[in-house]
Design a protein around this motif. Structure first.
Motif, short mmCIF file in Angstrom:
data_model
loop_
_atom_site.label_atom_id
_atom_site.label_comp_id
_atom_site.label_asym_id
_atom_site.label_seq_id
_atom_site.Cartn_x
_atom_site.Cartn_y
_atom_site.Cartn_z
N TYR A 107 34.36 34.83 49.71
CA TYR A 107 32.98 34.80 49.47
C TYR A 107 32.33 34.92 48.04
O TYR A 107 31.32 34.18 47.59
CB TYR A 107 32.33 36.32 49.71
N LEU A 108 33.24 35.09 47.15
CA LEU A 108 33.00 35.35 45.42
C LEU A 108 33.39 33.99 44.77
O LEU A 108 33.28 34.15 43.52
CB LEU A 108 33.34 36.56 44.98
N LYS A 109 34.02 33.19 45.27
CA LYS A 109 35.02 32.09 44.78
C LYS A 109 34.04 31.11 43.83
O LYS A 109 34.40 30.43 43.05
CB LYS A 109 35.61 31.29 45.60
N GLU A 110 32.78 30.92 44.26
CA GLU A 110 31.79 30.06 43.76
C GLU A 110 31.50 30.35 42.30
O GLU A 110 31.03 29.36 41.46
CB GLU A 110 30.60 29.79 44.47
N ASP A 111 31.69 31.58 41.92
CA ASP A 111 31.27 32.00 40.41
C ASP A 111 32.88 32.13 39.80
O ASP A 111 33.38 33.39 40.03
CB ASP A 111 30.54 33.09 40.53
N PRO A 112 33.33 31.25 39.03
CA PRO A 112 34.65 31.39 38.41
C PRO A 112 34.38 32.67 37.34
O PRO A 112 35.70 32.96 36.92
CB PRO A 112 34.89 30.07 37.31
N SER A 113 33.56 33.20 37.10
CA SER A 113 33.42 34.52 36.03
C SER A 113 33.68 35.76 36.98
O SER A 113 33.98 36.89 36.37
CB SER A 113 32.14 34.43 35.32
N VAL A 114 33.83 35.66 38.25
CA VAL A 114 34.16 36.79 38.99
C VAL A 114 35.55 36.69 39.83
O VAL A 114 35.79 35.76 40.30
CB VAL A 114 33.28 36.84 40.26
N GLU A 115 36.18 37.65 39.74
CA GLU A 115 37.52 37.60 40.09
C GLU A 115 38.09 39.11 40.65
O GLU A 115 37.82 40.10 39.82
CB GLU A 115 38.56 37.20 39.14
N ILE A 116 38.78 39.14 41.70
CA ILE A 116 39.26 40.50 42.16
C ILE A 116 40.85 40.23 41.92
O ILE A 116 41.52 39.34 42.66
CB ILE A 116 39.07 40.74 43.64
N VAL A 117 41.37 40.95 41.29
CA VAL A 117 42.95 40.91 40.68
C VAL A 117 43.56 42.06 41.32
O VAL A 117 43.09 43.10 41.30
CB VAL A 117 42.96 40.74 39.31
N ASN A 118 44.87 41.82 41.78
CA ASN A 118 45.83 42.76 41.87
C ASN A 118 46.47 43.41 40.64
O ASN A 118 46.68 42.65 39.53
CB ASN A 118 47.00 42.27 42.79
N VAL A 119 46.38 44.87 40.88
CA VAL A 119 47.07 45.54 39.50
C VAL A 119 48.33 46.12 39.99
O VAL A 119 48.20 47.01 40.92
CB VAL A 119 46.08 46.65 38.98
N HIS A 120 49.53 45.40 39.57
CA HIS A 120 50.75 45.72 40.42
C HIS A 120 51.11 47.21 40.20
O HIS A 120 51.11 47.95 39.16
CB HIS A 120 51.97 45.09 39.52
N GLY A 121 51.31 47.72 41.44
CA GLY A 121 51.55 49.21 41.59
C GLY A 121 50.59 50.13 41.55
O GLY A 121 50.91 51.12 41.53
N LYS A 122 49.33 49.68 41.22
CA LYS A 122 48.22 50.59 41.31
C LYS A 122 46.90 50.25 42.33
O LYS A 122 46.80 51.17 43.14
CB LYS A 122 47.57 50.58 39.85
N GLY A 123 46.46 49.09 42.29
CA GLY A 123 45.33 48.69 43.26
C GLY A 123 44.91 47.62 42.80
O GLY A 123 45.29 46.52 42.62
N TYR A 124 43.31 47.35 42.38
CA TYR A 124 42.60 45.99 42.29
C TYR A 124 41.56 46.41 41.29
O TYR A 124 41.18 47.71 41.11
CB TYR A 124 42.06 45.96 43.94
N LYS A 125 41.18 45.41 40.86
CA LYS A 125 40.27 45.49 39.71
C LYS A 125 39.27 44.29 39.93
O LYS A 125 39.58 43.02 40.16
CB LYS A 125 40.81 45.09 38.22
N LEU A 126 37.95 44.72 40.04
CA LEU A 126 36.76 43.32 40.00
C LEU A 126 36.50 43.25 38.43
O LEU A 126 35.91 43.92 37.75
CB LEU A 126 35.55 44.13 40.74
N LEU A 127 36.79 41.76 38.26
CA LEU A 127 36.66 41.64 36.78
C LEU A 127 35.45 40.51 36.74
O LEU A 127 35.32 39.74 37.58
CB LEU A 127 37.91 40.96 36.29
N ILE A 128 34.64 40.77 35.73
CA ILE A 128 33.38 39.90 35.75
C ILE A 128 33.26 39.58 34.15
O ILE A 128 32.93 40.58 33.43
CB ILE A 128 32.16 40.68 36.02
N SER A 129 33.53 38.35 33.84
CA SER A 129 33.74 37.89 32.34
C SER A 129 32.25 37.39 31.79
O SER A 129 31.41 37.14 32.83
CB SER A 129 34.87 36.83 32.24
#
Length: 231
Positions: free
Chosen positions: A209-231
């Motif tokens: 759903y969020l792929k159209e904006d390259p400044s937005v990313e949901i990344v996996n943080v290994h062994g911990k969880g997830y992070k919503l990054l907005i550059s």
């Protein structure tokens, strides 16, 4: 007088801790010797802090901590265990634990940790409650949690309830880690394998759903969880 729930299956240690905390800490302490008894006490009374022994009969401390977090996600939790394994500490903090103490420990040290947690919870600066934060700007997107809609340039995407809840938790933790356990317990109320796989599917949908904006990313943080990054 602050009220403490102490869940400890060793009656001798439990009595010693209860007596010391009531005498030196001036706390009102409710002692329970198994996890089920402790959960009943928690649901019956109002406490300011919980001390949970990990190795208990009927319901272990980690399971008890999960159950408590389903009811109250802000009360300070201290896990106590004879184990010193790093994975136990990871589980404790992943469940939303505030501190972890390894047996044998000095009761003076426990008291210092209790006072620090209680002071921190009392002195927190007042902030807008999370329950009232329901709209978010995510790069080029606008997310309305109440209507469960993402909007961008005149287009909108309707979300399912779980998609909206998961995205809201990511937004509230923007640029910070949302632990896998926290999300599973908050939304699915159980962090078992099958719920974990289900959450992976919802995360894939949110990324789409969020792929159209390259400044937005949901990344996996290994062994911990997830992070919503907005550059």
């Amino acid at each position: 007088m602050s009220k403490i729930l102490l869940a400890e299956d060793d009656p001798n240690l439990g009595d010693i801790l209860k007596e010391y905390l009531e005498l030196k800490g001036k706390f009102q302490v409710t002692l329970c010797t198994d996890g089920e008894e402790a959960l009943r006490a928690f649901n019956r009374e109002q406490f300011d802090l919980c001390i949970l022994d990990v190795m208990m009969p009927k319901k272990d401390g980690f399971t008890l901590g999960k159950d408590i977090r389903k009811v109250n996600d802000t009360i300070p939790l201290i896990f106590a265990t004879a184990k010193g394994m790093m994975e136990d500490k990871s589980i404790a903090f992943g469940l939303g634990g505030d501190d972890y103490i390894t047996k044998p420990f000095r009761v003076e040290e426990l008291l210092l940790r209790i006072n620090a947690l209680l002071k921190r919870s009392v002195n927190k600066e007042p902030i807008e409650p999370e329950e009232t934060v329901n709209t978010f700007e995510i790069g080029e997107y606008f997310f309305d949690y109440m209507s469960q809609v993402i909007k961008r340039k005149g287009e909108q995407q309707k979300l399912s309830t779980k998609e909206a809840e998961l995205l809201r938790m990511l937004c509230l933790k923007k640029n910070d880690v949302l632990t896998r356990e926290e999300a599973l317990l908050k939304i699915w109320h159980d962090d078992n394998y099958f719920n974990g796989r289900s959450m992976d599917v919802f995360l894939s949908k949110l990324r789409k759903y969020l792929k159209e904006d390259p400044s937005v990313e949901i990344v996996n943080v290994h062994g911990k969880g997830y992070k919503l990054l907005i550059s």
